[in-house]
Design an enzyme around this catalytic site. Structure first.
Site, PDB file in Angstrom:
ATOM      1  N   LYS A  23       0.846  -1.203   0.000  1.00 19.49           N
ATOM      2  CA  LYS A  23       0.000   0.000   0.000  1.00 19.49           C
ATOM      3  C   LYS A  23       0.877   1.248   0.000  1.00 19.49           C
ATOM      4  O   LYS A  23       0.604   2.217  -0.710  1.00 19.49           O
ATOM      5  CB  LYS A  23      -0.884   0.022   1.258  1.00 19.49           C
ATOM      6  N   LEU A 147     -15.998  12.206   8.738  1.00 22.95           N
ATOM      7  CA  LEU A 147     -16.130  12.178   7.275  1.00 22.95           C
ATOM      8  C   LEU A 147     -16.885  10.941   6.803  1.00 22.95           C
ATOM      9  O   LEU A 147     -16.912   9.914   7.487  1.00 22.95           O
ATOM     10  CB  LEU A 147     -14.761  12.266   6.592  1.00 22.95           C
ATOM     11  N   GLY A 252     -34.651   2.886   2.491  1.00 27.77           N
ATOM     12  CA  GLY A 252     -33.999   1.991   1.532  1.00 27.77           C
ATOM     13  C   GLY A 252     -33.789   0.597   2.051  1.00 27.77           C
ATOM     14  O   GLY A 252     -34.626   0.056   2.797  1.00 27.77           O
ATOM     15  N   CYS A 259     -18.487   1.335   9.102  1.00 25.21           N
ATOM     16  CA  CYS A 259     -18.521   2.101  10.357  1.00 25.21           C
ATOM     17  C   CYS A 259     -19.815   1.983  11.154  1.00 25.21           C
ATOM     18  O   CYS A 259     -19.785   1.617  12.324  1.00 25.21           O
ATOM     19  CB  CYS A 259     -18.274   3.562  10.051  1.00 25.21           C
ATOM     20  N   LYS A 319     -22.698   2.235  -0.593  1.00 25.30           N
ATOM     21  CA  LYS A 319     -23.272   3.522  -0.983  1.00 25.30           C
ATOM     22  C   LYS A 319     -22.594   3.932  -2.275  1.00 25.30           C
ATOM     23  O   LYS A 319     -21.575   3.330  -2.639  1.00 25.30           O
ATOM     24  CB  LYS A 319     -23.073   4.567   0.126  1.00 25.30           C
ATOM     25  N   ARG A 326     -17.795  -3.431   2.254  1.00 22.18           N
ATOM     26  CA  ARG A 326     -17.842  -3.967   3.616  1.00 22.18           C
ATOM     27  C   ARG A 326     -19.229  -3.754   4.222  1.00 22.18           C
ATOM     28  O   ARG A 326     -19.764  -2.661   4.197  1.00 22.18           O
ATOM     29  CB  ARG A 326     -16.764  -3.304   4.488  1.00 22.18           C
TER      30      ARG A 326
HETATM   31  C1  UGA Z   1     -20.688   7.236   8.429  1.00 21.57           C
HETATM   32  C2  UGA Z   1     -21.076   8.604   9.017  1.00 21.57           C
HETATM   33  O1  UGA Z   1     -22.038   9.238   8.182  1.00 21.57           O
HETATM   34  C3  UGA Z   1     -19.852   9.505   9.129  1.00 21.57           C
HETATM   35  O2  UGA Z   1     -20.195  10.740   9.756  1.00 21.57           O
HETATM   36  C4  UGA Z   1     -18.785   8.787   9.970  1.00 21.57           C
HETATM   37  O3  UGA Z   1     -17.588   9.552  10.034  1.00 21.57           O
HETATM   38  C5  UGA Z   1     -18.461   7.447   9.337  1.00 21.57           C
HETATM   39  O4  UGA Z   1     -19.665   6.647   9.225  1.00 21.57           O
HETATM   40  C6  UGA Z   1     -17.481   6.750  10.226  1.00 21.57           C
HETATM   41  O5  UGA Z   1     -17.818   6.429  11.363  1.00 21.57           O
HETATM   42  O6  UGA Z   1     -16.304   6.633   9.844  1.00 21.57           O
HETATM   43  P1  UGA Z   1     -20.199   6.347   5.944  1.00 21.57           P
HETATM   44  O7  UGA Z   1     -20.323   4.993   6.556  1.00 21.57           O
HETATM   45  O8  UGA Z   1     -19.026   6.631   5.093  1.00 21.57           O
HETATM   46  O9  UGA Z   1     -20.208   7.471   7.103  1.00 21.57           O
HETATM   47  O10 UGA Z   1     -21.476   6.627   5.031  1.00 21.57           O
HETATM   48  P2  UGA Z   1     -22.960   7.187   5.283  1.00 21.57           P
HETATM   49  O11 UGA Z   1     -23.194   8.280   4.322  1.00 21.57           O
HETATM   50  O12 UGA Z   1     -23.220   7.477   6.716  1.00 21.57           O
HETATM   51  O13 UGA Z   1     -23.854   5.940   4.842  1.00 21.57           O
HETATM   52  C7  UGA Z   1     -23.894   4.758   5.614  1.00 21.57           C
HETATM   53  C8  UGA Z   1     -25.017   3.856   5.178  1.00 21.57           C
HETATM   54  O14 UGA Z   1     -26.284   4.419   5.491  1.00 21.57           O
HETATM   55  C9  UGA Z   1     -25.024   3.577   3.676  1.00 21.57           C
HETATM   56  O15 UGA Z   1     -25.293   2.208   3.452  1.00 21.57           O
HETATM   57  C10 UGA Z   1     -26.161   4.445   3.175  1.00 21.57           C
HETATM   58  O16 UGA Z   1     -26.762   3.960   2.006  1.00 21.57           O
HETATM   59  C11 UGA Z   1     -27.116   4.373   4.350  1.00 21.57           C
HETATM   60  N1  UGA Z   1     -28.067   5.520   4.385  1.00 21.57           N
HETATM   61  C12 UGA Z   1     -27.609   6.777   4.598  1.00 21.57           C
HETATM   62  C13 UGA Z   1     -29.418   5.291   4.190  1.00 21.57           C
HETATM   63  O17 UGA Z   1     -29.858   4.128   3.991  1.00 21.57           O
HETATM   64  N2  UGA Z   1     -30.279   6.354   4.217  1.00 21.57           N
HETATM   65  C14 UGA Z   1     -29.863   7.621   4.432  1.00 21.57           C
HETATM   66  O18 UGA Z   1     -30.711   8.551   4.460  1.00 21.57           O
HETATM   67  C15 UGA Z   1     -28.498   7.849   4.611  1.00 21.57           C
END
Ligand code: UGA
Length: 432
Positions: A23, A147, A252, A259, A319, A326
């Site tokens: 990496k 983030l 959804g 995370c 997403k 994962r």
């Molecule tokens: C999440 C948090 O949003 C971040 O603030 C945090 O820093 C991060 O985890 C972490 O702990 O490192 P992330 O997992 O990258 O970020 O992505 P998200 O945008 O939160 O989406 C997570 C999941 O929720 C995805 O599967 C997404 O499709 C789902 N989701 C999100 C929904 O089903 N509906 C929504 O309205 C929003």
């Protein structure tokens, strides 16, 4: 990786320490080891200007810098509790390196760790290995990361807030000054507190997001039972209430990723260790696991037995705008469909290689969304990639054996797609 590239891009001399030799070599030549929008361009730029160096040795990084950010993984153990091995080993190595270093050094924990970890594990480990004292010879802070994958750079450059957990005032001041310089006139609110409160903020934040998503998914499942009720309209309306807000109210297939689920499990386990049963979080986790099955039930409701049916699944990443699979809800759906004996064709713009490592040859991989639809009995949209939104009703009806579209992410207009296809969607009540 993203923090390092952003610091270097704002002209801070930055050393990225990566222990995995392969990496590290990738990064050194300007290639990020994962896909994230805009990361590659920024990485190349910072490598070219010499502001970002890559090292495989913690010792080298600590001796040649004055702040160390620890962003190692904190995965789940098999019982869901947090595995702090990497935190402990990196703290020990930072401590050893500090033993031979003159002057003040600040250590900042960015990894997600359960409340008490920085004070009770990081601090004594560094003190033991360095022979130095926190608050006197070195500083200690905990700054939770907020983030999101897919918008990591944007989130780093314009976050909603910076949270600084500080062991002592000097540690907090050093970090605070760094961010005032980093953000200049566009500084987000910077909140200062003790270490354990900052650690708690991170878990509470992710637990709230999972609760919000599960809440809307539960309402969505209920909407499906009521004639002509649509969760999108409901979410738009309740989201306008400033106390609620529209973000994270997209119904959804359930939340996934590396995370949210992991942190919720760790939070539950942490809470139970303290003798407190976190009923809400447990319900959120259970309910989320079931949402993938719910989508499969929608397919079964239309097709009857799924054995031998050919089903297209659009989207494999958890997403859009990432190649990360994962804990992806899409993989959960695929596994449920395979259990039912369905035959699967799958497509994702970025995540096929990573998905192949999990799904192997149990599914067929298509080279495009259109190819994925050919000769199928049903299509399930599991991830809301932009390119799927551009598929027209004809794209489905002309290629599929039975034009049955299950919109797991609510990306299509029911009025348009419902006219030309058998259109079923999460959170959409029957039209008749
Ligand atoms: C999440 C948090 O949003 C971040 O603030 C945090 O820093 C991060 O985890 C972490 O702990 O490192 P992330 O997992 O990258 O970020 O992505 P998200 O945008 O939160 O989406 C997570 C999941 O929720 C995805 O599967 C997404 O499709 C789902 N989701 C999100 C929904 O089903 N509906 C929504 O309205 C929003």
């Amino acid at each position: 990786m993203v923090s390092a590239v952003c610091f270097a891009n704002r002209r801070h001399d930055t050393i990225l320490c990566e222990r995995d030799l392969e990496k590290a070599e990738f990064i050194r030549t300007g290639r990020p080891p994962f896909f994230e929008p805009n990361l590659e361009g920024l990485l190349r730029k910072t490598i070219d200007t010499g502001k970002l160096q890559v090292s495989t040795r913690i010792n080298n990084a600590v001796l040649n810098s004055w702040i160390t950010f620890v962003a190692v993984g904190t995965p789940s153990k098999s019982d869901g509790s947090i595995d702090l091995t990497s935190i402990e080993t990196s703290s020990a190595e930072i401590g050893e390196s500090l033993r031979g270093k003159e002057g003040y050094h600040l250590v900042v924990i960015r990894s997600t760790v359960t409340p008490g970890t920085t004070e009770n594990l990081v601090k004594p480990t560094i003190e033991k290995q360095s022979g130095k004292k926190a608050g006197e010879d070195f500083g200690l802070a905990m700054q939770p990361e907020f983030l999101r994958e897919g918008s990591a750079i944007e989130d780093t450059l314009s976050p909603d807030r910076i949270v600084i957990g500080e062991y002592d005032k000097r540690s907090g001041d050093v970090l605070h000054r760094l961010y005032l310089d980093f953000y200049k006139d566009e500084s987000p609110p910077i909140l200062r507190m003790n270490l354990a409160s900052a650690e708690m903020v991170k878990y509470a934040s992710n637990a709230f997001l999972t609760t919000k998503i599960s809440f809307i998914n539960q309402v969505a499942n209920l909407c499906e039972k009521v004639k002509a009720v649509d969760i999108v309209k409901v979410a738009d309306a309740i989201g306008l209430d400033e106390r609620i807000g529209r973000k994270f109210l997209n119904a959804g297939v359930g939340f996934g990723g590396s995370c949210l689920g992991k942190d919720l499990r760790a939070f539950i386990s942490f809470s139970r260790l303290l003798g407190y049963t976190p009923d809400i979080f447990e319900a959120v986790l259970d309910f989320n696991e079931k949402q993938a099955r719910h989508v499969v039930d929608l397919a079964e409701g239309e097709l009857g037995c799924l054995k031998g049916r050919v089903i297209a699944v659009l989207g494999l990443s958890f997403k859009p705008n990432t190649d990360d699979v994962r804990d992806s809800p899409s993989i959960r759906i695929i596994n449920e469909l395979l259990k039912e004996g369905a035959s699967l064709v799958v497509y994702d713009p970025r995540a096929i290689e990573n998905a192949r490592l999990i799904l192997g040859e149990n599914v067929r991989y298509a080279d495009s969304a259109l190819e994925c639809l050919s000769d199928t009995d049903c299509c399930i949209v599991a991830t809301e990639w932009g390119e799927f939104r551009r598929l027209s009703p004809q794209d489905f009806s002309e290629r599929m054996r039975k034009p049955l579209l299950i919109d797991g992410r609510r990306i299509f207009d029911p009025e348009v797609y419902g006219k030309n296809l058998r259109y079923i969607a999460v959170g959409l009540g029957p039209s008749r």
